[in-house]
Design a protein around this motif. Structure first.
Motif, PDB file in Angstrom:
ATOM      1  N   SER A 119       1.178  -1.991  -0.100  1.00  0.00           N
ATOM      2  CA  SER A 119       0.103  -0.480  -0.350  1.00  0.00           C
ATOM      3  C   SER A 119       1.021   1.505  -0.083  1.00  0.00           C
ATOM      4  CB  SER A 119      -1.091   0.041   1.134  1.00  0.00           C
ATOM      5  OG  SER A 119      -0.589  -0.077   2.373  1.00  0.00           O
ATOM      6  N   ARG A 120       2.372   0.900   0.658  1.00  0.00           N
ATOM      7  CA  ARG A 120       2.813   2.581   0.562  1.00  0.00           C
ATOM      8  C   ARG A 120       3.532   3.031  -0.545  1.00  0.00           C
ATOM      9  NH1 ARG A 120       6.918   2.212   5.654  1.00  0.00           N
ATOM     10  NH2 ARG A 120       7.449   3.955   4.837  1.00  0.00           N
ATOM     11  N   ILE A 121       3.307   1.798  -1.890  1.00  0.00           N
ATOM     12  CA  ILE A 121       3.919   1.732  -3.280  1.00  0.00           C
ATOM     13  C   ILE A 121       2.758   1.765  -4.453  1.00  0.00           C
ATOM     14  CG2 ILE A 121       6.376   0.941  -2.653  1.00  0.00           C
ATOM     15  CD1 ILE A 121       6.032  -1.440  -4.480  1.00  0.00           C
ATOM     16  N   SER A 122       1.996   1.925  -3.800  1.00  0.00           N
ATOM     17  CA  SER A 122       0.267   1.600  -4.732  1.00  0.00           C
ATOM     18  C   SER A 122       0.068   3.552  -4.434  1.00  0.00           C
ATOM     19  CB  SER A 122      -0.542   1.002  -3.939  1.00  0.00           C
ATOM     20  OG  SER A 122       0.207  -0.242  -4.466  1.00  0.00           O
ATOM     21  N   ASN A 123      -0.162   3.789  -6.211  1.00  0.00           N
ATOM     22  CA  ASN A 123      -0.983   4.844  -5.569  1.00  0.00           C
ATOM     23  C   ASN A 123      -2.750   4.586  -5.519  1.00  0.00           C
ATOM     24  OD1 ASN A 123      -2.254   7.544  -6.435  1.00  0.00           O
ATOM     25  ND2 ASN A 123      -2.231   7.602  -8.575  1.00  0.00           N
ATOM     26  N   THR A 124      -2.838   4.294  -4.168  1.00  0.00           N
ATOM     27  CA  THR A 124      -4.135   3.945  -3.487  1.00  0.00           C
ATOM     28  C   THR A 124      -4.812   5.389  -4.045  1.00  0.00           C
ATOM     29  OG1 THR A 124      -3.568   4.993  -1.449  1.00  0.00           O
ATOM     30  CG2 THR A 124      -3.427   2.237  -1.700  1.00  0.00           C
ATOM     31  N   SER A 125      -5.509   6.457  -4.225  1.00  0.00           N
ATOM     32  CA  SER A 125      -6.457   7.260  -4.184  1.00  0.00           C
ATOM     33  C   SER A 125      -5.867   7.211  -5.560  1.00  0.00           C
ATOM     34  CB  SER A 125      -5.861   8.853  -3.435  1.00  0.00           C
ATOM     35  OG  SER A 125      -4.324   9.129  -3.781  1.00  0.00           O
ATOM     36  N   GLY A 126      -5.560   7.140  -6.721  1.00  0.00           N
ATOM     37  CA  GLY A 126      -6.251   7.118  -8.137  1.00  0.00           C
ATOM     38  C   GLY A 126      -7.206   6.932  -8.292  1.00  0.00           C
ATOM     39  N   ILE A 127      -7.543   8.189  -9.861  1.00  0.00           N
ATOM     40  CA  ILE A 127      -8.647   7.369 -10.221  1.00  0.00           C
ATOM     41  C   ILE A 127      -8.435   5.968 -10.990  1.00  0.00           C
ATOM     42  CG2 ILE A 127     -10.290   7.943 -12.636  1.00  0.00           C
ATOM     43  CD1 ILE A 127      -9.617  10.765 -11.488  1.00  0.00           C
ATOM     44  N   GLU A 128      -7.978   5.390 -11.106  1.00  0.00           N
ATOM     45  CA  GLU A 128      -7.956   3.968 -12.470  1.00  0.00           C
ATOM     46  C   GLU A 128      -7.620   2.538 -11.024  1.00  0.00           C
ATOM     47  OE1 GLU A 128      -4.553   4.029 -15.185  1.00  0.00           O
ATOM     48  OE2 GLU A 128      -4.738   6.172 -15.944  1.00  0.00           O
ATOM     49  N   TYR A 129      -6.571   2.843 -10.629  1.00  0.00           N
ATOM     50  CA  TYR A 129      -6.646   2.004  -9.012  1.00  0.00           C
ATOM     51  C   TYR A 129      -7.915   1.929  -8.252  1.00  0.00           C
ATOM     52  CZ  TYR A 129      -4.284   0.100  -4.779  1.00  0.00           C
ATOM     53  OH  TYR A 129      -4.028  -0.534  -3.713  1.00  0.00           O
ATOM     54  N   ARG A 130      -8.669   2.828  -8.711  1.00  0.00           N
ATOM     55  CA  ARG A 130      -9.657   2.534  -7.505  1.00  0.00           C
ATOM     56  C   ARG A 130     -10.848   1.864  -8.714  1.00  0.00           C
ATOM     57  NH1 ARG A 130     -12.008   7.887  -5.912  1.00  0.00           N
ATOM     58  NH2 ARG A 130     -10.157   8.783  -7.216  1.00  0.00           N
ATOM     59  N   ALA A 131     -10.823   2.873 -10.000  1.00  0.00           N
ATOM     60  CA  ALA A 131     -11.404   1.703 -10.728  1.00  0.00           C
ATOM     61  C   ALA A 131     -11.261   0.379 -11.153  1.00  0.00           C
ATOM     62  CB  ALA A 131     -11.109   2.819 -12.005  1.00  0.00           C
ATOM     63  N   GLN A 132     -10.236   0.116 -11.151  1.00  0.00           N
ATOM     64  CA  GLN A 132      -9.942  -1.088 -11.453  1.00  0.00           C
ATOM     65  C   GLN A 132     -10.089  -2.154 -10.261  1.00  0.00           C
ATOM     66  OE1 GLN A 132      -8.791  -3.019 -13.692  1.00  0.00           O
ATOM     67  NE2 GLN A 132      -8.767  -1.147 -14.784  1.00  0.00           N
ATOM     68  N   GLY A 133     -10.814  -1.016  -8.792  1.00  0.00           N
ATOM     69  CA  GLY A 133     -11.009  -1.958  -7.416  1.00  0.00           C
ATOM     70  C   GLY A 133      -9.114  -3.051  -6.660  1.00  0.00           C
ATOM     71  N   LEU A 134      -8.163  -2.273  -7.362  1.00  0.00           N
ATOM     72  CA  LEU A 134      -7.169  -2.506  -6.733  1.00  0.00           C
ATOM     73  C   LEU A 134      -7.028  -2.763  -4.952  1.00  0.00           C
ATOM     74  CD1 LEU A 134      -4.213  -1.498  -9.350  1.00  0.00           C
ATOM     75  CD2 LEU A 134      -6.117  -3.868  -8.573  1.00  0.00           C
TER      76      LEU A 134
END
Length: 121
Positions: free
Chosen positions: A56-71
């Motif tokens: 989670s510390r290297i992931s763009n958890t607030s990014g639109i694409e990240y959230r859209a993919q349900g990552l």
């Protein structure tokens, strides 16, 4: 310090702050657009180790694409190599700015962490 590579998004204000900080401190770096040239799996592994193995510390958890993919639900269930391969496939899934170089790996811009990591005496 030898070569630093900064992965950044051209329109990211946090990336702009990181660039300004690097310049202010006279640190030279090579910049890559994180969208078109994301960090490699090897670089992500180095960063993951620096971040105590917390994906989670290297992931763009607030990014639109990240959230859209349900990552946020998918990544924790994946094998580490698969998760890193997915992050390496799309730089917008990766926390930015992402700075890597000899003996330094920093994800996100927090001035105290960059000071400690880059201006060691």
């Amino acid at each position: 310090m030898s070569r630093l590579t900064l992965y950044a998004h051209p329109k990211c204000t946090t990336c702009e702050a990181a660039r300004a900080w690097l310049t202010k401190h006279g640190l030279t770096y090579f910049e890559k657009d994180i969208r078109t040239a994301p960090p490699s799996v090897a670089e992500l592994k180095t960063m993951l180790k620096a971040c105590e193995g917390k994906l989670s510390r290297i992931s763009n958890t607030s990014g639109i694409e990240y959230r859209a993919q349900g990552l946020s639900a998918k990544l924790p269930a994946m094998a580490e190599d698969d998760a890193l391969g997915l992050l390496a496939s799309n730089g917008m899934f990766v926390k930015r700015p992402f700075l890597i170089g000899p003996k330094v790996a920093l994800a996100g811009f927090k001035e105290p962490a960059w000071q400690a990591g880059l201006l060691k005496k």
